[in-house]
Design an enzyme around this catalytic site. Structure first.
Site, PDB file in Angstrom:
ATOM      1  N   ARG A 145       3.460  17.771  26.392  1.00  0.00           N
ATOM      2  CA  ARG A 145       3.850  17.212  27.716  1.00  0.00           C
ATOM      3  C   ARG A 145       2.796  16.294  28.335  1.00  0.00           C
ATOM      4  NH1 ARG A 145       5.867  22.488  28.180  1.00  0.00           N
ATOM      5  NH2 ARG A 145       8.096  22.480  27.729  1.00  0.00           N
ATOM      6  N   LYS A 175       2.175   0.894  29.530  1.00  0.00           N
ATOM      7  CA  LYS A 175       3.478   0.932  28.863  1.00  0.00           C
ATOM      8  C   LYS A 175       3.271   1.372  27.416  1.00  0.00           C
ATOM      9  CE  LYS A 175       6.418  -2.349  31.282  1.00  0.00           C
ATOM     10  NZ  LYS A 175       7.167  -3.625  31.170  1.00  0.00           N
ATOM     11  N   GLU A 220       0.692 -14.599  25.214  1.00  0.00           N
ATOM     12  CA  GLU A 220       0.617 -13.718  26.392  1.00  0.00           C
ATOM     13  C   GLU A 220      -0.430 -14.244  27.385  1.00  0.00           C
ATOM     14  OE1 GLU A 220       2.896 -11.496  26.770  1.00  0.00           O
ATOM     15  OE2 GLU A 220       3.346 -10.444  24.898  1.00  0.00           O
ATOM     16  N   LYS A 229      -3.306  -9.119  34.843  1.00  0.00           N
ATOM     17  CA  LYS A 229      -2.452  -7.965  34.525  1.00  0.00           C
ATOM     18  C   LYS A 229      -2.809  -6.779  35.416  1.00  0.00           C
ATOM     19  CE  LYS A 229       0.087  -5.346  31.395  1.00  0.00           C
ATOM     20  NZ  LYS A 229       0.654  -5.154  30.076  1.00  0.00           N
ATOM     21  N   GLU A 242       7.212  -0.952  37.423  1.00  0.00           N
ATOM     22  CA  GLU A 242       8.150  -2.074  37.324  1.00  0.00           C
ATOM     23  C   GLU A 242       9.376  -1.901  38.210  1.00  0.00           C
ATOM     24  OE1 GLU A 242       8.187  -3.982  33.440  1.00  0.00           O
ATOM     25  OE2 GLU A 242      10.244  -4.623  33.797  1.00  0.00           O
ATOM     26  N   ARG A 245       6.355  -6.390  38.618  1.00  0.00           N
ATOM     27  CA  ARG A 245       5.830  -6.287  37.246  1.00  0.00           C
ATOM     28  C   ARG A 245       6.748  -6.952  36.222  1.00  0.00           C
ATOM     29  NH1 ARG A 245       2.794  -1.256  34.120  1.00  0.00           N
ATOM     30  NH2 ARG A 245       2.697  -2.341  32.127  1.00  0.00           N
ATOM     31  N   ASN A 287       7.234 -10.196  31.938  1.00  0.00           N
ATOM     32  CA  ASN A 287       8.170 -10.339  30.815  1.00  0.00           C
ATOM     33  C   ASN A 287       8.712 -11.758  30.690  1.00  0.00           C
ATOM     34  OD1 ASN A 287       8.243  -7.633  29.767  1.00  0.00           O
ATOM     35  ND2 ASN A 287       9.125  -7.082  31.745  1.00  0.00           N
ATOM     36  N   HIS A 319      10.277 -12.876  27.427  1.00  0.00           N
ATOM     37  CA  HIS A 319      10.446 -11.705  26.574  1.00  0.00           C
ATOM     38  C   HIS A 319      11.912 -11.382  26.276  1.00  0.00           C
ATOM     39  CE1 HIS A 319       6.206 -11.273  27.310  1.00  0.00           C
ATOM     40  NE2 HIS A 319       6.113 -10.120  26.683  1.00  0.00           N
ATOM     41  N   HIS A 336      12.478 -10.997  22.601  1.00  0.00           N
ATOM     42  CA  HIS A 336      12.887  -9.758  21.938  1.00  0.00           C
ATOM     43  C   HIS A 336      14.138  -9.994  21.091  1.00  0.00           C
ATOM     44  CE1 HIS A 336      10.654  -6.983  25.016  1.00  0.00           C
ATOM     45  NE2 HIS A 336       9.854  -7.526  24.141  1.00  0.00           N
ATOM     46  N   HIS A 352       5.477 -10.699  17.553  1.00  0.00           N
ATOM     47  CA  HIS A 352       5.890 -10.544  18.951  1.00  0.00           C
ATOM     48  C   HIS A 352       5.457 -11.768  19.782  1.00  0.00           C
ATOM     49  CE1 HIS A 352       6.732  -8.595  22.775  1.00  0.00           C
ATOM     50  NE2 HIS A 352       5.505  -8.897  23.170  1.00  0.00           N
TER      51      HIS A 352
HETATM   52  P1  NAD Z   1      -0.171  -5.558  15.674  1.00  0.00           P
HETATM   53  O1  NAD Z   1      -0.556  -4.341  16.344  1.00  0.00           O
HETATM   54  O2  NAD Z   1       0.896  -5.483  14.634  1.00  0.00           O
HETATM   55  O3  NAD Z   1      -1.466  -6.236  15.047  1.00  0.00           O
HETATM   56  C1  NAD Z   1      -1.334  -7.430  14.311  1.00  0.00           C
HETATM   57  C2  NAD Z   1      -1.952  -7.300  12.902  1.00  0.00           C
HETATM   58  O4  NAD Z   1      -3.362  -7.374  12.986  1.00  0.00           O
HETATM   59  C3  NAD Z   1      -1.652  -5.971  12.223  1.00  0.00           C
HETATM   60  O5  NAD Z   1      -1.488  -6.189  10.857  1.00  0.00           O
HETATM   61  C4  NAD Z   1      -2.924  -5.171  12.506  1.00  0.00           C
HETATM   62  O6  NAD Z   1      -3.123  -4.116  11.603  1.00  0.00           O
HETATM   63  C5  NAD Z   1      -3.961  -6.229  12.350  1.00  0.00           C
HETATM   64  N1  NAD Z   1      -5.214  -6.029  13.038  1.00  0.00           N
HETATM   65  C6  NAD Z   1      -5.435  -5.437  14.237  1.00  0.00           C
HETATM   66  N2  NAD Z   1      -6.696  -5.625  14.626  1.00  0.00           N
HETATM   67  C7  NAD Z   1      -7.315  -6.312  13.636  1.00  0.00           C
HETATM   68  C8  NAD Z   1      -8.611  -6.829  13.478  1.00  0.00           C
HETATM   69  N3  NAD Z   1      -9.526  -6.750  14.440  1.00  0.00           N
HETATM   70  N4  NAD Z   1      -8.914  -7.481  12.310  1.00  0.00           N
HETATM   71  C9  NAD Z   1      -7.959  -7.644  11.349  1.00  0.00           C
HETATM   72  N5  NAD Z   1      -6.692  -7.223  11.474  1.00  0.00           N
HETATM   73  C10 NAD Z   1      -6.382  -6.568  12.609  1.00  0.00           C
HETATM   74  O7  NAD Z   1       0.338  -6.682  16.719  1.00  0.00           O
HETATM   75  P2  NAD Z   1      -0.131  -7.041  18.211  1.00  0.00           P
HETATM   76  O8  NAD Z   1       0.213  -8.463  18.371  1.00  0.00           O
HETATM   77  O9  NAD Z   1      -1.494  -6.586  18.487  1.00  0.00           O
HETATM   78  O10 NAD Z   1       0.837  -6.172  19.115  1.00  0.00           O
HETATM   79  C11 NAD Z   1       2.229  -6.398  19.151  1.00  0.00           C
HETATM   80  C12 NAD Z   1       2.896  -5.180  19.752  1.00  0.00           C
HETATM   81  O11 NAD Z   1       2.453  -4.997  21.084  1.00  0.00           O
HETATM   82  C13 NAD Z   1       4.411  -5.284  19.811  1.00  0.00           C
HETATM   83  O12 NAD Z   1       4.968  -4.105  19.306  1.00  0.00           O
HETATM   84  C14 NAD Z   1       4.704  -5.426  21.285  1.00  0.00           C
HETATM   85  O13 NAD Z   1       5.947  -4.879  21.635  1.00  0.00           O
HETATM   86  C15 NAD Z   1       3.571  -4.659  21.890  1.00  0.00           C
HETATM   87  N6  NAD Z   1       3.269  -5.043  23.276  1.00  0.00           N
HETATM   88  C16 NAD Z   1       3.148  -4.041  24.186  1.00  0.00           C
HETATM   89  C17 NAD Z   1       2.832  -4.342  25.488  1.00  0.00           C
HETATM   90  C18 NAD Z   1       2.618  -3.229  26.469  1.00  0.00           C
HETATM   91  O14 NAD Z   1       2.461  -3.511  27.673  1.00  0.00           O
HETATM   92  N7  NAD Z   1       2.568  -1.992  26.037  1.00  0.00           N
HETATM   93  C19 NAD Z   1       2.624  -5.675  25.885  1.00  0.00           C
HETATM   94  C20 NAD Z   1       2.757  -6.674  24.921  1.00  0.00           C
HETATM   95  C21 NAD Z   1       3.075  -6.346  23.620  1.00  0.00           C
HETATM   96  N1  GLY Z   2       3.894  -6.656  28.875  1.00  0.00           N
HETATM   97  C1  GLY Z   2       4.719  -6.289  29.973  1.00  0.00           C
HETATM   98  C2  GLY Z   2       4.134  -5.263  30.878  1.00  0.00           C
HETATM   99  O1  GLY Z   2       3.118  -4.675  30.620  1.00  0.00           O
HETATM  100  O2  GLY Z   2       4.720  -4.977  31.887  1.00  0.00           O
END
Ligand code: NAD
Ligand code: GLY
Length: 364
Positions: A121, A143, A185, A227, A237, A241, A245, A248, A252, A265
């Site tokens: 939890r 998030k 972003e 942010k 949100e 907030r 997006n 997005h 998406h 992404h």
């Molecule tokens: P990712 O996590 O897939 O990383 C991209 C690639 O880089 C992967 O292959 C990873 O293993 C590799 N990698 C990571 N760090 C590295 C490093 N320092 N050196 C070499 N390789 C490395 O992709 P991302 O772009 O970081 O994240 C995308 C995700 O984030 C999506 O799922 C998206 O929905 C999510 N997201 C979430 C929020 C939120 O607010 N929670 C906001 C934006 C995006």
């Molecule tokens: N990336 C969208 C949010 O954090 O709200």
């Protein structure tokens, strides 16, 4: 922390936390004061573990540190992979006093955060983001979640970390395609509420794509500042907030159409922001010059400005219908009232949306 390091704060009352930003922080920063109990579970993946797991472990002196190494990639941001975190926590007998640490990009961060939000939890959580995208966006704001075959990030929870540690040196090992994805972003913040930052990006985009350390640090600092401000105003949100997006809803749809992991992404968000600007122009919110300004910056960042090959307007509409921002079946979009100013609206002519979709589908 060295003098060159910077500290920001996400102000959320008793859930407030620092964002530590700088070079050489991994392995040298003591994060144990942010760990309530004696145990830590670092969640990372097969790509990041060989690069940074050993250094990350050094951030928790005096603690018992376990780790779980997940398969890499957006296509693994699902229940099955999430369950591997719970397996590791249970097999190693972690209690509700444990701290889950996300070491990696946004995929690892979102999954580790969701595991922390739900394990027994809810347990404490730390973010150590290692991609540009995760350093400027996903590690801040709480998030967390996983994808569903029918929609991106459709299952999740809000769960704030105790601290975010951003070591900009980790960007040196990123595959080249991940830099533009992160810049999408970054550009978003300029477009939605920070015109001076947008202007700075227009002057510095070449330095950023060439991995200039000073430019990247500045971009990360200003992105996290934006942010943190938005999240502090509207953590869950309820309103503002949603502007985070921008692009997005279109993005998406493209990401799921192409197949998770095919279009990154950030690439989908980049093209999606041009689509949002295009619709804003058709609706008379921004002029042609502003639309071209957005398109030009996106292209200079190395991002696509079209839909994936073979995608049709109906493919968009079907996927956009399950967007989390929709209210009572009405599509809600983030559009631009001006460069540097976003607007959230359901009040638009559907025919003009279809015109935008037609303009971006089948474009080579
Ligand atoms: P990712 O996590 O897939 O990383 C991209 C690639 O880089 C992967 O292959 C990873 O293993 C590799 N990698 C990571 N760090 C590295 C490093 N320092 N050196 C070499 N390789 C490395 O992709 P991302 O772009 O970081 O994240 C995308 C995700 O984030 C999506 O799922 C998206 O929905 C999510 N997201 C979430 C929020 C939120 O607010 N929670 C906001 C934006 C995006
Ligand atoms: N990336 C969208 C949010 O954090 O709200």
């Amino acid at each position: 922390m060295s003098e060159a390091s910077r500290e920001l704060r996400v102000n959320l009352g008793e859930r407030s936390y620092p964002i530590l930003i700088g070079q050489g922080l991994l392995g040298t920063t003591d994060l144990s004061p942010y760990v309530r109990g004696e145990r830590v579970m670092i969640v990372t993946n097969t790509v990041v573990a060989p690069l940074y797991l050993e250094q990350a472990t050094l951030c928790f002196p005096g603690k018992i540190v376990d780790s779980v190494i997940l398969p890499d990639g957006e296509q693994h941001k699902d229940w099955q992979t999430l369950n591997r975190i719970f397996d590791a926590l249970l097999e190693q007998r972690h209690s509700r006093h444990t701290t889950v640490v996300a070491l990696g990009g946004g995929v690892v961060g979102d999954m580790a955060g969701f595991a922390a939000a739900t394990y027994q939890r809810g347990v404490q959580f730390i973010q150590i983001p290692t991609t540009l995208l995760s350093q400027v966006d996903s590690s801040v704001g709480g998030k967390t979640g996983i994808n569903h075959p029918l929609g991106k990030n459709m299952v999740g929870a809000f769960h704030q970390p105790q601290v975010v540690l951003i070591d900009t040196d980790t960007l040196a090992t990123l595959p080249p395609r991940e830099i533009p994805a992160g810049l999408a972003e970054v550009i978003k913040y300029g477009l939605i509420r920070d015109l001076p930052f947008l202007e700075w990006l227009e002057s510095n985009i070449a330095a950023l794509t060439e991995l200039d350390t000073a430019a990247l640090s500045e971009a990360i600092l200003r992105s996290c500042t934006c942010k943190a401000e938005v999240v502090a105003i509207d953590e869950h949100e309820g309103g503002l907030r949603a502007i985070l997006n921008l692009g997005h809803t279109f993005g998406h749809a493209m990401e799921t159409f192409a197949g998770y992991g095919q279009w990154l992404h950030g690439e989908a968000v980049g093209a999606g922001m041009v689509m949002a600007a295009d619709l804003s122009h058709r609706l008379g919110l921004i002029n042609q010059e502003s639309l071209e300004r957005v398109r030009y910056l996106i292209k200079r960042a190395g991002l696509p400005d079209r839909a994936p090959g073979g995608m049709r307007p109906d493919d968009f509409l079907e996927r956009m219908a399950v967007d989390k921002k929709n209210v009572d079946g009405h599509l809600r979009l983030i559009l631009l009232r001006a460069p540097g100013e976003a607007v959230i609206t359901s009040d638009f002519d559907h025919a003009l949306l279809v015109d935008t979709l037609n303009a971006f589908c089948g474009k080579s």
